[in-house]
Scaffold this motif. Structure first.
Motif, short mmCIF file in Angstrom:
data_model
loop_
_atom_site.label_atom_id
_atom_site.label_comp_id
_atom_site.label_asym_id
_atom_site.label_seq_id
_atom_site.Cartn_x
_atom_site.Cartn_y
_atom_site.Cartn_z
N LEU A 174 14.22 32.12 35.99
CA LEU A 174 14.34 30.97 36.88
C LEU A 174 15.69 30.97 37.58
O LEU A 174 15.77 30.75 38.80
N TRP A 175 16.75 31.23 36.82
CA TRP A 175 18.08 31.25 37.42
C TRP A 175 18.20 32.37 38.46
O TRP A 175 18.80 32.17 39.53
N ARG A 176 17.63 33.54 38.17
CA ARG A 176 17.72 34.64 39.14
C ARG A 176 17.03 34.26 40.44
O ARG A 176 17.54 34.53 41.54
N ASP A 177 15.85 33.63 40.33
CA ASP A 177 15.13 33.22 41.54
C ASP A 177 15.94 32.19 42.33
O ASP A 177 16.09 32.29 43.55
N VAL A 178 16.45 31.19 41.62
CA VAL A 178 17.18 30.11 42.30
C VAL A 178 18.45 30.64 42.96
O VAL A 178 18.77 30.30 44.11
N LEU A 179 19.17 31.50 42.26
CA LEU A 179 20.44 31.99 42.78
C LEU A 179 20.27 32.98 43.92
O LEU A 179 21.18 33.15 44.74
N THR A 180 19.12 33.64 43.99
CA THR A 180 18.86 34.56 45.09
C THR A 180 18.10 33.90 46.23
O THR A 180 17.78 34.56 47.22
N GLY A 181 17.78 32.61 46.08
CA GLY A 181 17.11 31.88 47.15
C GLY A 181 15.62 32.07 47.20
O GLY A 181 14.98 31.68 48.19
N ALA A 182 15.02 32.66 46.15
CA ALA A 182 13.56 32.86 46.13
C ALA A 182 12.90 31.71 45.39
O ALA A 182 13.29 31.41 44.25
N PRO A 183 11.90 31.05 45.99
CA PRO A 183 11.20 29.98 45.27
C PRO A 183 10.54 30.53 44.02
O PRO A 183 9.78 31.51 44.10
N PRO A 184 10.81 29.99 42.84
CA PRO A 184 10.21 30.52 41.61
C PRO A 184 8.70 30.43 41.63
O PRO A 184 8.13 29.45 42.11
N ALA A 185 8.05 31.47 41.12
CA ALA A 185 6.60 31.43 40.98
C ALA A 185 6.22 30.38 39.95
O ALA A 185 7.03 29.99 39.09
N ALA A 186 4.96 29.92 40.03
CA ALA A 186 4.52 28.83 39.15
C ALA A 186 4.68 29.19 37.68
O ALA A 186 5.06 28.35 36.86
N ASP A 187 4.39 30.47 37.32
CA ASP A 187 4.46 30.83 35.90
C ASP A 187 5.89 30.90 35.38
O ASP A 187 6.13 30.89 34.18
N ARG A 188 6.87 30.96 36.29
CA ARG A 188 8.27 30.99 35.87
C ARG A 188 8.65 29.70 35.13
O ARG A 188 9.47 29.73 34.21
N TRP A 189 8.05 28.60 35.52
CA TRP A 189 8.45 27.32 34.94
C TRP A 189 8.03 27.18 33.49
O TRP A 189 8.48 26.26 32.80
N HIS A 190 7.21 28.11 33.01
CA HIS A 190 6.85 28.08 31.59
C HIS A 190 8.06 28.38 30.71
O HIS A 190 8.07 28.06 29.52
N GLU A 191 9.09 29.02 31.30
CA GLU A 191 10.30 29.31 30.53
C GLU A 191 10.94 28.02 30.02
O GLU A 191 11.60 28.01 28.98
N VAL A 192 10.78 26.95 30.78
CA VAL A 192 11.37 25.68 30.37
C VAL A 192 10.76 25.21 29.05
O VAL A 192 11.44 24.58 28.23
N ALA B 213 21.83 23.02 41.50
CA ALA B 213 22.12 24.29 42.16
C ALA B 213 21.31 24.46 43.44
O ALA B 213 21.80 25.04 44.43
N SER B 214 20.07 23.96 43.45
CA SER B 214 19.21 24.10 44.63
C SER B 214 18.32 22.87 44.73
O SER B 214 17.22 22.86 44.19
N PRO B 215 18.79 21.81 45.39
CA PRO B 215 18.02 20.56 45.46
C PRO B 215 16.61 20.76 45.98
O PRO B 215 16.39 21.46 46.97
N GLY B 216 15.64 20.16 45.27
CA GLY B 216 14.24 20.24 45.68
C GLY B 216 13.51 21.44 45.12
O GLY B 216 12.31 21.59 45.35
N ILE B 217 14.21 22.31 44.37
CA ILE B 217 13.58 23.55 43.89
C ILE B 217 12.64 23.27 42.72
O ILE B 217 11.66 23.98 42.51
N VAL B 218 12.90 22.22 41.94
CA VAL B 218 12.12 21.94 40.73
C VAL B 218 10.88 21.15 41.10
O VAL B 218 10.95 20.18 41.86
#
Length: 785
Positions: free
Chosen positions: A284-302, A320-325
């Motif tokens: 999730l952090w890699r996607d957010v920090l590189t500006g790529a919207p995380p895929a839906a399955d990424r949020w399972h990490e939470v 870090a990226s408002p509106g990303i969550v």
């Protein structure tokens, strides 16, 4: 920083000298080396004292030494293994102090492995054991460790009391190191509650104290916490300045916090380095920090984290990226933080939660402008719930008295377009509303004020589903409840041998209904013989019905079987049974009761095997009272009575029938070689409104004739109002005031619906009424299609 306990155990008097004593000396030397931070010396001493692991009296101490060495290397797994050996077979030999010390160390090992819940349990057990020992210092370190673990889990129970006691003790003793550790925990305590500015002020005061005492004890850890607090408070520049002073001890932060430390200081490259190494949330952090919207399955990490850590990660990512969550996760994290006492952090997440109201505004705009078919309502509601951030929510319609599956399920994912549920996901039932015919139930993980408000809107717009029926059953076209109820009754009666009496006005389809009974009965392979009693000559009615023999009357030159013999094994349909002459009614009663007929001119009866279905547009009770119909025959026929509704009571069935007749006309035109385009044979909005506004005294027969003429007048084009050969409204016969009023209301509602393209919200606006009132009127006037 979690603190380990160790102690110098006195040598017992009278023990043997020699090798065993020397090994114990090396073991104590290993412990002293650990206290001094000399890992190499500790390893050598432990290896020299290895023989003690087989000594029941000292094995626990040797395993404790190995655990401490593993802890220094960051090997939590090995640490826990050795402590399990120390506590396992040797625990009965241990004093409460020794056992408490081992449980404290086990708590440290479990924390190092990330098992914070197990760590807290170990510290609690250590505190219970050490609490019964002499001296307050023996429990202070364990309580301190317990407080730290609880803060890492976001649990504040008992933490303030522990910190107040520890702070007072360290101040009284003048213990600078203890005071600094207390200050760190006080800052963490403020940060868990979302008071980041207060935490930063506390940490700056601690750094000033270290400066005044010319001490560097844990300065790097204090500065790291200060940078973390400043970043969360929104002061990225100050956080970056603090981080530039040295190398922060990142192992004292949770893995998912490490990228946040740098990201909130504006140092994204350093944050990305930590995201590669961190555990849960790393992708999730890699996607957010590189500006790529995380895929839906990424949020399972939470989900891999505990409640507090997951909520804190959501806050860090959103900062870090408002509106990303996703809205649902943002809302859930806000609820968790609020429940744990971190109201300021929850408010920051909630401040950006306007997605639900934007979704509601879009839903309202669609209701006002889109021409939706009735079945699209479920999809619109599903889209609203999904867009508002409740993808797990669903609505269930449960009919009164129904047992088992709900009649309708609307899933927020949008995949369930209002269809019966086979295996609906189990969710808590959080709200329900009583409606005519049943109740609407909202299921979701939790009911917050936003979802409660949305549910109120959905209850307002929800229309209970009708049991859908085929628009064509046995040649009878229509979906109205009135027709459906009559056909369902016919179909239930079809399998029994009892006579069926069908009542209905002329042209309502009584013969089609009778044929439906025959086709669904066990006699379907036999003949279906229809006879109109009103068309029979009184002189020949007995012969037609029951037959005659040669010479029975003038002109009877041969034997002739009647209708009942001809239909042997099948069904006889007697249309307009009310016009049957009295002379034939007795013979018909004998057929029904005895199953036999007697031909004219014949003495002996003949057995017949037929099912009788009769129909009439008369009120047979009135004819019985007038003496025109036998009472015994009436009650024999009325065993199974079915009434077909007139066309004026069937609502939008008029349009279905009209389209059906147009289609039939098109097919005949094609068969005859007509050049007209069958696709152009359609009804204009004005024609539809005119058809719906007519009272149809001739019922379906009249409608078919009107459409036949209209098609000819339209000349291959669309059928408009001017092509319908119908009497004017003023000339339309109306029997009383109530029928006139109903016809007028039906026309007004129909015209409004046609003008709005079927959109009930728009039609209600045109009529100056609410959508609920219009829906009730549509049902009352039977205009539902």
């Amino acid at each position: 920083m979690i603190i380990l306990t160790s102690f110098q155990s006195p040598l017992e008097a009278g023990e043997e000298a020699g090798g065993r004593w020397l090994q114990r000396a090396h073991l104590e030397a290993a412990m002293a080396a650990w206290d001094g931070g000399d890992d190499e010396a500790m390893a050598r001493s432990l290896e020299t004292s290895r023989g003690l692991r087989d000594d029941a009296r000292w094995a626990w101490r040797w395993h404790q030494g190995q655990a401490l060495a593993a802890q220094a290397q960051g090997d939590g797994e090995t640490m826990v293994e050795h402590l399990a050996q120390a506590l396992g077979p040797h625990r009965r030999r241990l004093t409460r102090f020794e056992a408490g010390s081992l449980w404290n160390d086990l708590g440290v090992g479990r924390a190092q492995l990330g098992d914070l819940a197990g760590s807290e349990r170990a510290f609690l057990h250590a505190q219970r054991l050490l609490g019964s020992c002499q001296g307050p210092r023996r429990t202070t370190l364990t309580l301190y460790n317990l407080a730290e673990i609880r803060l890492r889990r976001g649990r504040l129970k008992g933490v303030r009391e522990i910190l107040e006691a520890s702070t007072a003790e360290n101040r009284l003793a003048g213990n600078l190191r203890g005071a600094i550790q207390d200050a760190e925990l006080w800052a963490r305590y403020e940060m868990v509650q979302g008071r980041f500015t207060a935490a930063a002020a506390h940490l700056r005061q601690t750094l000033d104290e270290l400066e005044s005492k010319d001490s560097s004890w844990r300065r790097d850890a204090v500065e790291m916490l200060l940078a973390r607090a400043l970043g969360l408070a929104g002061d990225a520049e100050a956080a970056a300045q603090v981080l530039e002073r040295g190398t922060p001890p990142l192992d004292e932060l949770e893995p998912e916090e490490r990228p946040a430390l740098w990201a909130q200081a504006g140092l994204r490259e350093r944050a990305l380095e930590q995201a590669v190494e961190s555990g849960a949330g790393s992708r999730l952090w890699r996607d957010v920090l590189t500006g790529a919207p995380p895929a839906a399955d990424r949020w399972h990490e939470v989900e891999e984290l505990g409640e507090f850590r997951a909520a804190r990660l959501i806050l860090d990512l959103e900062l870090a990226s408002p509106g990303i969550v996703p809205v649902r996760l943002r809302r859930r994290a806000a609820g968790t933080l609020r429940r744990l006492g971190a109201a300021p952090s929850a408010a920051r997440l909630e401040a950006s939660d306007d997605g639900a109201w934007e979704a509601l505004a879009a839903y309202q705009r669609q209701a006002l402008t889109a021409a939706s078919e009735p079945q699209d309502t479920a999809q619109e509601m599903a889209q609203l719930l999904t867009a508002a951030g409740y993808p797990e929510a669903q609505l269930e319609w449960r009919r009164d008295g129904a047992v088992g599956e709900p009649a309708l399920v609307i899933k927020a994912s949008g995949s369930g377009r209002g269809m019966p549920a086979k295996a609906a996901e189990t969710l808590p039932e959080v709200a329900e509303a009583e409606l005519p015919g049943g109740r609407l139930v909202l299921q979701a993980t939790a009911l917050d004020p936003t979802l409660a408000a949305l549910f109120t809107v959905l209850v307002r717009d929800f229309e209970p589903p009708r049991r859908r029926r085929s628009s064509r059953r046995g040649g009878m076209v229509g979906e109205s409840p009135a027709l459906g109820e009559a056909l369902e009754r016919l179909e239930r009666l079809a399998g029994s041998p009892v006579p069926v009496l069908i009542q209905g006005e002329s042209g309502t389809g009584k013969e089609l209904a009778a044929r439906r009974v025959h086709d669904l009965s066990p006699r379907r392979e036999g003949p279906f013989v229809a006879l109109n009693c009103a068309a029979l000559s009184e002189n020949l009615v007995l012969s037609d019905l029951f037959g005659h023999v040669r010479g029975a009357f003038t002109g009877a030159d041969r034997d002739r079987a009647g209708v009942f013999e001809t239909a042997r094994g099948g069904t006889v349909f007697l249309d307009e049974i009310g016009d049957l002459p009295l002379s034939a009614q007795g013979n018909l009663l004998r057929v029904l009761q005895e199953g036999e007929v007697r031909r004219l001119g014949e003495s002996l009866p003949r057995k017949v095997d037929v099912r009788v279905v009769a129909a009439t547009h008369h009120d047979l009770e009135q004819r019985v009272a007038a003496g025109d119909f036998r009472r015994d025959l009436f009650y024999r026929l009325r065993v199974a009575l079915v009434t077909l509704p007139p066309l004026r009571d069937r609502g939008r069935d008029v349009i279905l029938l009209a389209e059906h007749f147009l289609h039939g006309t098109n097919n005949r035109a094609q068969s005859a070689g007509s050049r007209s385009d069958p696709e152009s044979r359609e009804l204009t909005a004005a024609a539809r409104a005119r058809l719906l506004g007519h009272s149809w005294p001739g019922n379906v027969r009249e409608l078919r004739n009107v459409l036949s003429v209209a098609v000819a007048l339209a000349g291959g084009g669309a059928v408009d109002e001017e092509h319908l050969d119908l009497p004017s409204d003023a000339a339309t016969p109306v029997t009383d005031y109530h029928q006139s009023l109903e016809a007028f209301r039906r026309r007004l509602v129909t015209e409004a619906l046609e003008a709005a393209g079927g959109n009930r919200a728009e039609a209600a606006r045109r009529l100056g009424m609410s959508r609920q009132a219009l829906s009730y009127l549509v049902r009352q006037l039977r205009l539902e299609g």
